[in-house]
Design a protein around this motif. Structure first.
Motif, short mmCIF file in Angstrom:
data_model
loop_
_atom_site.label_atom_id
_atom_site.label_comp_id
_atom_site.label_asym_id
_atom_site.label_seq_id
_atom_site.Cartn_x
_atom_site.Cartn_y
_atom_site.Cartn_z
N ASP A 80 0.83 -1.21 0.00
CA ASP A 80 0.00 0.00 0.00
C ASP A 80 0.86 1.25 0.00
O ASP A 80 0.54 2.25 -0.68
CB ASP A 80 -0.92 0.01 1.22
CG ASP A 80 -1.97 -1.09 1.18
OD1 ASP A 80 -2.24 -1.62 0.08
OD2 ASP A 80 -2.52 -1.43 2.24
N ARG A 131 -8.44 8.42 -5.44
CA ARG A 131 -8.73 7.02 -5.15
C ARG A 131 -9.17 6.84 -3.70
O ARG A 131 -10.12 6.08 -3.41
CB ARG A 131 -7.49 6.16 -5.43
CG ARG A 131 -7.73 4.67 -5.32
CD ARG A 131 -6.44 3.89 -5.28
NE ARG A 131 -5.72 4.08 -4.02
CZ ARG A 131 -4.64 3.40 -3.67
NH1 ARG A 131 -4.13 2.49 -4.49
NH2 ARG A 131 -4.04 3.62 -2.51
N GLU A 132 -8.51 7.53 -2.78
CA GLU A 132 -8.86 7.42 -1.37
C GLU A 132 -10.26 7.98 -1.10
O GLU A 132 -11.02 7.42 -0.31
CB GLU A 132 -7.83 8.15 -0.52
CG GLU A 132 -6.44 7.51 -0.54
CD GLU A 132 -6.45 6.10 0.00
OE1 GLU A 132 -6.73 5.93 1.21
OE2 GLU A 132 -6.18 5.15 -0.77
N HIS A 152 -12.69 8.09 -3.32
CA HIS A 152 -13.63 7.15 -3.93
C HIS A 152 -13.84 5.93 -3.03
O HIS A 152 -14.98 5.47 -2.83
CB HIS A 152 -13.11 6.70 -5.30
CG HIS A 152 -14.07 5.85 -6.07
ND1 HIS A 152 -14.00 4.48 -6.05
CD2 HIS A 152 -15.13 6.17 -6.85
CE1 HIS A 152 -14.98 3.99 -6.81
NE2 HIS A 152 -15.67 4.99 -7.29
N LYS A 153 -12.75 5.41 -2.48
CA LYS A 153 -12.86 4.26 -1.56
C LYS A 153 -13.69 4.62 -0.33
O LYS A 153 -14.44 3.77 0.18
CB LYS A 153 -11.46 3.81 -1.14
CG LYS A 153 -10.72 3.04 -2.21
CD LYS A 153 -9.23 2.97 -1.95
CE LYS A 153 -8.86 2.31 -0.66
NZ LYS A 153 -7.38 2.20 -0.49
N SER A 194 -17.29 4.17 -1.36
CA SER A 194 -17.68 2.91 -2.00
C SER A 194 -18.22 1.91 -0.98
O SER A 194 -17.87 1.97 0.20
CB SER A 194 -16.47 2.30 -2.73
OG SER A 194 -16.00 3.18 -3.73
N TYR A 217 -12.80 7.98 -12.71
CA TYR A 217 -14.09 7.33 -12.44
C TYR A 217 -15.20 7.79 -13.39
O TYR A 217 -16.32 7.31 -13.29
CB TYR A 217 -14.49 7.56 -10.98
CG TYR A 217 -13.46 7.01 -10.02
CD1 TYR A 217 -13.26 5.63 -9.89
CD2 TYR A 217 -12.64 7.86 -9.28
CE1 TYR A 217 -12.29 5.12 -9.04
CE2 TYR A 217 -11.67 7.35 -8.42
CZ TYR A 217 -11.50 5.99 -8.31
OH TYR A 217 -10.53 5.49 -7.48
N LYS A 247 -4.33 2.55 7.57
CA LYS A 247 -4.71 3.32 6.39
C LYS A 247 -4.50 4.81 6.61
O LYS A 247 -4.10 5.53 5.69
CB LYS A 247 -6.18 3.04 6.02
CG LYS A 247 -6.42 1.62 5.52
CD LYS A 247 -7.88 1.40 5.18
CE LYS A 247 -8.13 -0.02 4.69
NZ LYS A 247 -9.57 -0.25 4.37
N ARG A 252 -1.85 7.01 4.46
CA ARG A 252 -2.38 8.12 3.65
C ARG A 252 -1.72 9.45 4.02
O ARG A 252 -1.33 10.24 3.15
CB ARG A 252 -3.89 8.21 3.82
CG ARG A 252 -4.55 9.20 2.88
CD ARG A 252 -6.06 9.07 2.93
NE ARG A 252 -6.58 9.16 4.27
CZ ARG A 252 -7.16 8.14 4.94
NH1 ARG A 252 -7.29 6.98 4.38
NH2 ARG A 252 -7.61 8.31 6.17
#
Length: 322
Positions: free
Chosen positions: A84, A99-100, A102-103, A106, A138, A272, A276
């Protein structure tokens, strides 16, 4: 406890490598992944010691020379949290944060803390880059997806932010600061109930220098800090978002230092969050964050990381910390 300096200049811990040779780095990474076993330490030494722009050049040279995608090959060799970190470093910064975000939206439920950490702490320009990367990756707008995942005054605040409505620069206006302080007081402490839209409008639109002046005026009028009033008058995710804005206006590195400490407190480590923040701030102000962490907690961020994580994951984070 260390004293905070009067003014804070950005202190990245990762800078462009001198004597950079993308071909040599691509070859060394290929050798580190070829054959039996993987030379994880070589991967750490190269990728954590290059700027993101240099990493993008390495990836281009790798593809030209070996016909493969460097990120895909790294994924095939690495695993877990170490993967990661390395993959996060290989992505362009705005793409990584898109991306973070969006996750966070989700699947079942929404991680509002991630949305706050990313969107409420960045400049207009940085948010604009994230929104552009989000659309490219996306094929939908960030604003549209936010509307489907968050609601109420919190959604309205994030809409202001992703539309880059904040004024970043401008002359200081003491009279306006006094007027706005009175407006904020009358929208919260000075009335029964709270008009959250007023807090959104003022804190979501004005530039940091003007807000710092406003906060000073507010404390004189209200007899308490703006943070105390937000804590008393507002609840939920909107409260957390407004507090993040206020803290970043006053000292952005302190906000991230506190978030890192929270991630390492209690039972278990929220990896995470560690990844990040350290990945995304390494070329911005991770040095300042380290200083604030030590000032706030009387121990170094390096020692805290050493106590919490292990293996090549730990080695990669420590390399980024410098």
């Amino acid at each position: 406890m260390m004293q905070r300096p009067a003014s804070i200049l950005p202190e990245p811990t990762v800078r462009p490598a001198a004597g950079f040779d993308a071909d040599a780095d691509a070859s060394a990474l290929r050798a580190a992944m070829k054959g039996l076993g993987t030379d994880e330490q070589e991967i750490i030494e190269i990728i954590t010691a290059r700027s993101n722009a240099q990493r993008q050049e390495i990836a281009k040279r790798y593809k030209l020379e070996y016909g493969g995608d460097l990120i895909d090959d790294l994924k095939g060799e690495l695993g877990g949290r170490f993967e990661d970190v390395i993959v996060g470093l290989m992505l362009p910064p705005a793409t990584y944060l898109a991306r973070e975000v969006h996750k966070a939206m989700s699947g079942i439920g929404t991680d509002e803390d991630v949305l706050i950490e990313i969107l409420c702490t960045r400049t207009n320009y940085e948010v604009g880059e994230i929104a552009d990367a989000y659309l490219e990756k996306y094929e939908t707008t960030l604003e549209e997806d936010l509307k489907g995942d968050v609601s109420g005054h919190f959604r309205r605040l994030l809409t202001v932010i992703v539309n880059e409505a904040r004024t970043e620069w401008g002359p200081l206006d003491e009279n306006k600061a006094k007027r706005d302080a009175e407006i904020l007081y009358n929208a919260g402490e000075g009335m029964l109930g709270t008009d959250e839209s007023v807090f959104n409008s003022i804190l979501g639109h004005q530039n940091p220098r003007q807000l710092r002046l406003l906060f000073k005026e507010y404390a004189e009028i209200a007899g308490k800090t703006i943070e105390q009033s937000i804590e008393d008058e507002i609840s939920g995710t909107l409260k957390d978002a407004l507090l993040a804005i206020v803290e970043c206006v006053q000292c952005r590195p302190a906000y991230f230092a506190k978030r890192l400490n929270a991630a390492m407190s209690g039972s278990g480590t929220e990896d995470k969050i560690l990844i990040r923040i350290i990945v995304s701030r390494a070329e911005a102000d991770l040095g300042n964050i380290k200083n604030e962490y030590e000032r706030l907690y009387d121990k170094t961020l390096v020692s805290a990381i050493e106590d919490e994580v292990t293996g090549y994951y730990k080695a990669s984070l420590l390399a980024l910390l410098g």
